[in-house]
Scaffold this motif. Sequence first.
Motif, PDB file in Angstrom:
ATOM      1  N   ALA A  47       0.825  -1.213   0.000  1.00 29.70           N
ATOM      2  CA  ALA A  47       0.000   0.000   0.000  1.00 29.70           C
ATOM      3  C   ALA A  47       0.855   1.256   0.000  1.00 29.70           C
ATOM      4  CB  ALA A  47      -0.934  -0.007   1.210  1.00 29.70           C
ATOM      5  N   VAL A  48       1.931   1.254   0.776  1.00 26.18           N
ATOM      6  CA  VAL A  48       2.834   2.413   0.816  1.00 26.18           C
ATOM      7  C   VAL A  48       3.442   2.648  -0.566  1.00 26.18           C
ATOM      8  CG1 VAL A  48       4.982   3.308   1.778  1.00 26.18           C
ATOM      9  CG2 VAL A  48       3.338   2.153   3.271  1.00 26.18           C
ATOM     10  N   ILE A  49       3.932   1.579  -1.178  1.00 27.48           N
ATOM     11  CA  ILE A  49       4.524   1.701  -2.511  1.00 27.48           C
ATOM     12  C   ILE A  49       3.481   2.202  -3.512  1.00 27.48           C
ATOM     13  CG2 ILE A  49       5.600   0.446  -4.416  1.00 27.48           C
ATOM     14  CD1 ILE A  49       6.624  -1.559  -2.314  1.00 27.48           C
ATOM     15  N   GLY A  50       2.292   1.589  -3.492  1.00 30.56           N
ATOM     16  CA  GLY A  50       1.257   1.961  -4.448  1.00 30.56           C
ATOM     17  C   GLY A  50       0.851   3.415  -4.345  1.00 30.56           C
ATOM     18  N   ALA A  51       0.691   3.917  -3.123  1.00 34.67           N
ATOM     19  CA  ALA A  51       0.296   5.312  -2.934  1.00 34.67           C
ATOM     20  C   ALA A  51       1.368   6.259  -3.458  1.00 34.67           C
ATOM     21  CB  ALA A  51       0.027   5.567  -1.447  1.00 34.67           C
ATOM     22  N   TYR A  52       2.614   5.934  -3.187  1.00 38.10           N
ATOM     23  CA  TYR A  52       3.733   6.769  -3.651  1.00 38.10           C
ATOM     24  C   TYR A  52       3.809   6.778  -5.178  1.00 38.10           C
ATOM     25  CZ  TYR A  52       8.575   8.334  -4.308  1.00 38.10           C
ATOM     26  OH  TYR A  52       9.704   8.994  -4.722  1.00 38.10           O
ATOM     27  N   VAL A  53       3.658   5.606  -5.788  1.00 37.12           N
ATOM     28  CA  VAL A  53       3.730   5.501  -7.242  1.00 37.12           C
ATOM     29  C   VAL A  53       2.553   6.221  -7.903  1.00 37.12           C
ATOM     30  CG1 VAL A  53       3.602   3.888  -9.188  1.00 37.12           C
ATOM     31  CG2 VAL A  53       5.097   3.375  -7.242  1.00 37.12           C
TER      32      VAL A  53
END
Length: 420
Positions: A301-307
């Motif tokens: 989720a952290v990666i997805g939000a940043y991307v």
Amino acid sequence: MRILVSGAGIAGSILAYWLARHGFAVTVVERTSALRRAGGHAVDLFRPAVDVSEKMGVLPRIEERATGTTRMTVYREGARRPVRADLSRIFGAASERHVEIMRDDLSEIYHDAACGDVEYVFGDSITAISSAGEVSFENTSPRRFDLVVGADGLHSNVRRLVFGEESRFGEFIGAHFGVLTLPNTSGLDGELLLHVGVGRTAGMYGARHLGDARALFLFRSRHELGHHRDAPRHKELLRGAFAGMHPQVDRWLDELDRTPAFSFDSITQLRMDTWSRGRVTLVGDAGYSPGPVVGGSTTLAVIGAYVLAGELARTGGDPERAFPAYERAMAGHVRDSRAVALSAAKTLVPTSRLGVRGLAEGARLISALPAGPSRALLRMTTKSARLYNSVTVDDYAPSPAATGDRAGQPDDLSGDLGRQ
């Protein structure tokens, strides 16, 4: 450009933070009346999520609130002696950077980072989204947004409104979990107690700053059991699944009728062909949950939000270019995370006596070996270590204009949805 984010959890607040940094005007709507403080369980941040948190300047707070769990004692059902393992060695072998933290603490930290530049609206939820961007709410007048993002978890309201019922996309992987808050009568600080049997695993852990403890239950079943909000039914299911496992587990179950916080759900993967439609997209568990508890969903989720925020910035907020780029960037990570979750579920909730023994003895062996051999053994035998250490993410650096005066931000964001 106005962007509405549904959900003030981990993915929602990280997305809001980075969108604001890139110069977008962001509103976050959350159906609960305040940030959730519902107990919950500990979550893992692996290297890429730690890196994103460091970019946000919140890593010191995260490390300060880490659970500090470094030891594990495993009781095999039917065995006389427990097995002890050094969790710090295991995590060190699995990932170059890792922090375990309570979900509520992490959500609060990310919210605090975002709230100065983002409009948060609590106690409301979306009821309809038109193709023109008109959004209706339960408690306030409609407003128009250029884009809408569902960051509202596994049981996403936005996904239901735009893509259809959850049953179309959910894949039950054969297990359930329950979490309850209970008094830390054992004085646990940095230790995880684990009871493992065929088809069922129960654990308890605490940390000095919590003031209480958490008990986590995982058990296998052939069919998905009940609605995720039927708490009385779920408590009975836990009692039945763990009856007679161990006197210590019985004492944990005794707290079910007194616990101030309880959650229960199936371990279900979301499998969607696309997470975007028109001016709407999904992020985190709302779009691609690999399975609660077992799949590294917080890091994902952290990666997805940043991307997602980065791709919107690169394309000037054009969803026809940004959303496909976001999905391409995340597709491999999502696919791999599903495999990780399936493997982790088999390990954490063994299906045989051999699996029970393997979990206990494997943890002991990895923690006992020198760092080099233990890292090599873990990487050979687990998919999770290979996944988390191989994830790479582009650097979506905000422009000076966006980080300065936040170009494009209107003077007044309140409209009909005032800050609450």
